[in-house]
Design a protein around this motif. Structure first.
Motif, PDB file in Angstrom:
ATOM      1  N   GLU A  22       0.804  -1.169  -0.094  1.00 17.15           N
ATOM      2  CA  GLU A  22       0.039   0.050   0.010  1.00 17.15           C
ATOM      3  C   GLU A  22       0.713   1.348  -0.067  1.00 17.15           C
ATOM      4  N   GLN A  23       1.995   1.233   0.742  1.00 20.96           N
ATOM      5  CA  GLN A  23       2.804   2.462   0.642  1.00 20.96           C
ATOM      6  C   GLN A  23       3.619   2.638  -0.525  1.00 20.96           C
ATOM      7  N   ALA A  24       3.878   1.504  -1.214  1.00 24.79           N
ATOM      8  CA  ALA A  24       4.623   1.566  -2.723  1.00 24.79           C
ATOM      9  C   ALA A  24       3.422   2.238  -3.350  1.00 24.79           C
ATOM     10  N   ALA A  25       2.149   1.700  -3.497  1.00 25.76           N
ATOM     11  CA  ALA A  25       1.358   2.331  -4.253  1.00 25.76           C
ATOM     12  C   ALA A  25       0.822   3.777  -4.054  1.00 25.76           C
ATOM     13  N   VAL A  26       1.136   4.155  -2.944  1.00 20.97           N
ATOM     14  CA  VAL A  26       0.785   5.597  -2.517  1.00 20.97           C
ATOM     15  C   VAL A  26       2.144   6.382  -2.979  1.00 20.97           C
ATOM     16  N   GLU A  27       3.235   5.915  -2.860  1.00 24.46           N
ATOM     17  CA  GLU A  27       4.540   6.725  -3.234  1.00 24.46           C
ATOM     18  C   GLU A  27       4.299   6.664  -4.848  1.00 24.46           C
ATOM     19  N   SER A  28       3.792   5.605  -5.741  1.00 28.62           N
ATOM     20  CA  SER A  28       3.757   5.866  -7.065  1.00 28.62           C
ATOM     21  C   SER A  28       2.510   6.764  -7.558  1.00 28.62           C
ATOM     22  N   ALA A  29       1.667   7.224  -6.592  1.00 30.37           N
ATOM     23  CA  ALA A  29       0.723   8.274  -6.784  1.00 30.37           C
ATOM     24  C   ALA A  29       1.311   9.461  -6.537  1.00 30.37           C
ATOM     25  N   ARG A  30       2.146   9.584  -5.448  1.00 30.33           N
ATOM     26  CA  ARG A  30       2.777  10.976  -5.358  1.00 30.33           C
ATOM     27  C   ARG A  30       3.674  11.310  -6.475  1.00 30.33           C
ATOM     28  N   ARG A  31       4.243  10.255  -7.177  1.00 28.97           N
ATOM     29  CA  ARG A  31       5.195  10.516  -8.257  1.00 28.97           C
ATOM     30  C   ARG A  31       4.436  10.901  -9.506  1.00 28.97           C
ATOM     31  N   LEU A  32       3.280  10.285  -9.671  1.00 36.31           N
ATOM     32  CA  LEU A  32       2.239  10.812 -10.625  1.00 36.31           C
ATOM     33  C   LEU A  32       1.697  12.309 -10.598  1.00 36.31           C
ATOM     34  N   ILE A  33       1.586  12.479  -9.196  1.00 32.90           N
ATOM     35  CA  ILE A  33       1.141  13.999  -8.969  1.00 32.90           C
ATOM     36  C   ILE A  33       2.322  14.852  -9.302  1.00 32.90           C
ATOM     37  N   GLU A  34       3.659  14.536  -8.761  1.00 27.84           N
ATOM     38  CA  GLU A  34       4.598  15.383  -9.382  1.00 27.84           C
ATOM     39  C   GLU A  34       4.954  15.681 -10.846  1.00 27.84           C
ATOM     40  N   GLU A  35       4.714  14.563 -11.569  1.00 28.93           N
ATOM     41  CA  GLU A  35       4.587  14.478 -13.071  1.00 28.93           C
ATOM     42  C   GLU A  35       3.563  15.368 -13.648  1.00 28.93           C
ATOM     43  N   ASN A  36       2.231  15.148 -13.218  1.00 27.24           N
ATOM     44  CA  ASN A  36       1.264  15.727 -13.850  1.00 27.24           C
ATOM     45  C   ASN A  36       0.001  15.960 -12.893  1.00 27.24           C
ATOM     46  N   PRO A  37       0.016  16.949 -12.080  1.00 23.76           N
ATOM     47  CA  PRO A  37      -0.723  17.044 -10.828  1.00 23.76           C
ATOM     48  C   PRO A  37      -2.387  17.060 -11.380  1.00 23.76           C
ATOM     49  N   ASP A  38      -2.781  17.355 -12.750  1.00 23.10           N
ATOM     50  CA  ASP A  38      -4.016  17.355 -12.981  1.00 23.10           C
ATOM     51  C   ASP A  38      -4.151  16.177 -14.060  1.00 23.10           C
ATOM     52  N   PRO A  61      -7.600  -2.057  -5.088  1.00 25.94           N
ATOM     53  CA  PRO A  61      -6.973  -3.036  -4.178  1.00 25.94           C
ATOM     54  C   PRO A  61      -5.917  -3.865  -5.147  1.00 25.94           C
ATOM     55  N   GLU A  62      -6.214  -3.901  -6.349  1.00 22.46           N
ATOM     56  CA  GLU A  62      -5.433  -4.694  -7.374  1.00 22.46           C
ATOM     57  C   GLU A  62      -3.927  -3.965  -7.521  1.00 22.46           C
ATOM     58  N   GLU A  63      -3.986  -2.636  -7.229  1.00 21.29           N
ATOM     59  CA  GLU A  63      -2.665  -1.679  -7.461  1.00 21.29           C
ATOM     60  C   GLU A  63      -2.253  -1.740  -5.977  1.00 21.29           C
ATOM     61  N   THR A  64      -2.763  -1.823  -4.820  1.00 28.95           N
ATOM     62  CA  THR A  64      -1.861  -1.836  -3.546  1.00 28.95           C
ATOM     63  C   THR A  64      -1.670  -3.096  -3.026  1.00 28.95           C
ATOM     64  N   GLY A  65      -2.139  -4.256  -3.456  1.00 26.26           N
ATOM     65  CA  GLY A  65      -1.914  -5.436  -2.822  1.00 26.26           C
ATOM     66  C   GLY A  65      -2.834  -5.369  -1.424  1.00 26.26           C
ATOM     67  N   GLY A  66      -3.782  -4.733  -1.335  1.00 28.62           N
ATOM     68  CA  GLY A  66      -4.241  -4.659  -0.034  1.00 28.62           C
ATOM     69  C   GLY A  66      -5.624  -3.914  -0.201  1.00 28.62           C
ATOM     70  N   ARG A  67      -5.742  -2.877   0.581  1.00 24.76           N
ATOM     71  CA  ARG A  67      -7.052  -2.030   0.537  1.00 24.76           C
ATOM     72  C   ARG A  67      -7.185  -0.943  -0.566  1.00 24.76           C
ATOM     73  N   GLY A  68      -8.400  -0.593  -0.917  1.00 26.63           N
ATOM     74  CA  GLY A  68      -8.475   0.493  -1.885  1.00 26.63           C
ATOM     75  C   GLY A  68      -7.941   1.828  -1.050  1.00 26.63           C
ATOM     76  N   ILE A  69      -7.391   2.694  -1.528  1.00 24.10           N
ATOM     77  CA  ILE A  69      -6.882   3.992  -1.082  1.00 24.10           C
ATOM     78  C   ILE A  69      -6.975   5.107  -1.992  1.00 24.10           C
ATOM     79  N   SER A  70      -7.659   6.158  -1.352  1.00 26.90           N
ATOM     80  CA  SER A  70      -7.927   7.378  -1.891  1.00 26.90           C
ATOM     81  C   SER A  70      -6.853   8.333  -1.401  1.00 26.90           C
ATOM     82  N   VAL A  71      -6.233   9.088  -2.479  1.00 31.05           N
ATOM     83  CA  VAL A  71      -5.044  10.124  -2.126  1.00 31.05           C
ATOM     84  C   VAL A  71      -5.708  11.327  -2.516  1.00 31.05           C
ATOM     85  N   ILE A  72      -6.046  12.051  -1.482  1.00 30.98           N
ATOM     86  CA  ILE A  72      -6.632  13.384  -1.687  1.00 30.98           C
ATOM     87  C   ILE A  72      -5.473  14.504  -1.527  1.00 30.98           C
TER      88      ILE A  72
END
Length: 91
Positions: A22-38, A61-72
Protein backbone atom coordinates in the motif's frame (compact mmCIF):
# COMPACT_ATOMS: atom_id res chain seq x y z
CA UNK A 1 8.26 19.35 -12.24
CA UNK A 2 5.78 19.88 -9.43
CA UNK A 3 6.79 19.06 -5.86
CA UNK A 4 4.36 16.94 -3.82
CA UNK A 5 4.51 16.89 -0.03
CA UNK A 6 2.59 14.93 2.62
CA UNK A 7 0.66 16.68 5.37
CA UNK A 8 1.57 15.53 8.87
CA UNK A 9 -1.62 13.43 9.05
CA UNK A 10 -1.00 11.79 5.65
CA UNK A 11 2.65 11.09 6.53
CA UNK A 12 1.59 9.40 9.79
CA UNK A 13 -0.94 7.18 8.00
CA UNK A 14 1.60 6.32 5.30
CA UNK A 15 4.29 5.28 7.78
CA UNK A 16 2.23 3.59 10.50
CA UNK A 17 -1.09 2.35 9.08
CA UNK A 18 -0.32 1.09 5.58
CA UNK A 19 1.27 -2.19 4.55
CA UNK A 20 4.40 -2.15 2.34
CA UNK A 21 2.44 -2.75 -0.91
CA UNK A 22 0.00 0.00 0.00
CA UNK A 23 2.88 2.36 0.82
CA UNK A 24 4.48 1.62 -2.56
CA UNK A 25 1.20 2.35 -4.37
CA UNK A 26 0.81 5.68 -2.54
CA UNK A 27 4.42 6.62 -3.38
CA UNK A 28 3.65 5.80 -7.02
CA UNK A 29 0.64 8.14 -6.85
CA UNK A 30 2.87 10.86 -5.33
CA UNK A 31 5.28 10.54 -8.27
CA UNK A 32 2.34 10.78 -10.68
CA UNK A 33 1.20 13.96 -8.93
CA UNK A 34 4.70 15.41 -9.33
CA UNK A 35 4.76 14.57 -13.04
CA UNK A 36 1.21 15.67 -13.86
CA UNK A 37 -0.91 17.08 -11.00
CA UNK A 38 -4.07 17.31 -13.13
CA UNK A 39 -3.65 13.91 -14.76
CA UNK A 40 -6.62 12.14 -16.31
CA UNK A 41 -6.14 9.62 -13.50
CA UNK A 42 -7.13 12.27 -10.93
CA UNK A 43 -10.71 13.33 -10.24
CA UNK A 44 -11.28 17.01 -9.47
CA UNK A 45 -13.01 17.81 -6.18
CA UNK A 46 -14.89 20.95 -5.09
CA UNK A 47 -12.52 23.56 -3.68
CA UNK A 48 -13.36 26.82 -1.94
CA UNK A 49 -9.94 28.39 -2.54
CA UNK A 50 -9.72 30.08 -5.98
CA UNK A 51 -5.90 29.81 -5.93
CA UNK A 52 -5.79 26.02 -5.74
CA UNK A 53 -7.56 22.92 -6.97
CA UNK A 54 -8.33 19.75 -5.04
CA UNK A 55 -8.03 16.29 -6.53
CA UNK A 56 -8.42 12.60 -5.67
CA UNK A 57 -6.60 9.61 -7.07
CA UNK A 58 -8.29 6.27 -6.37
CA UNK A 59 -5.95 3.32 -5.90
CA UNK A 60 -7.72 0.00 -6.35
CA UNK A 61 -6.93 -3.07 -4.23
CA UNK A 62 -5.30 -4.66 -7.30
CA UNK A 63 -2.79 -1.78 -7.34
CA UNK A 64 -2.08 -1.73 -3.60
CA UNK A 65 -1.98 -5.44 -2.88
CA UNK A 66 -4.35 -4.69 -0.01
CA UNK A 67 -7.09 -2.14 0.52
CA UNK A 68 -8.41 0.52 -1.82
CA UNK A 69 -6.88 3.91 -1.00
CA UNK A 70 -7.94 7.44 -1.93
CA UNK A 71 -5.11 9.97 -2.19
CA UNK A 72 -6.59 13.46 -1.66
CA UNK A 73 -4.41 16.44 -2.54
CA UNK A 74 -4.52 20.16 -3.21
CA UNK A 75 -2.49 21.69 -6.07
CA UNK A 76 -1.40 25.33 -6.30
CA UNK A 77 -0.18 26.27 -9.79
CA UNK A 78 1.47 29.52 -8.61
CA UNK A 79 3.68 27.55 -6.20
CA UNK A 80 3.92 24.57 -8.56
CA UNK A 81 3.37 22.37 -5.50
CA UNK A 82 0.89 19.83 -4.22
CA UNK A 83 0.02 18.92 -0.65
CA UNK A 84 -1.27 15.41 -0.08
CA UNK A 85 -3.87 16.11 2.60
CA UNK A 86 -5.40 12.71 3.33
CA UNK A 87 -4.92 9.05 2.66
CA UNK A 88 -8.21 7.25 3.06
CA UNK A 89 -7.91 3.47 3.21
CA UNK A 90 -10.86 1.14 2.80
CA UNK A 91 -11.69 -1.74 5.11
Amino acid sequence: MTHAFYSDAAEKILRTDLRPGEQAAVESARRLIEENPDSERARRLPDADPRSTSWAIELLPEETGGRGISVIYRFNADLDAALILWLIAGP
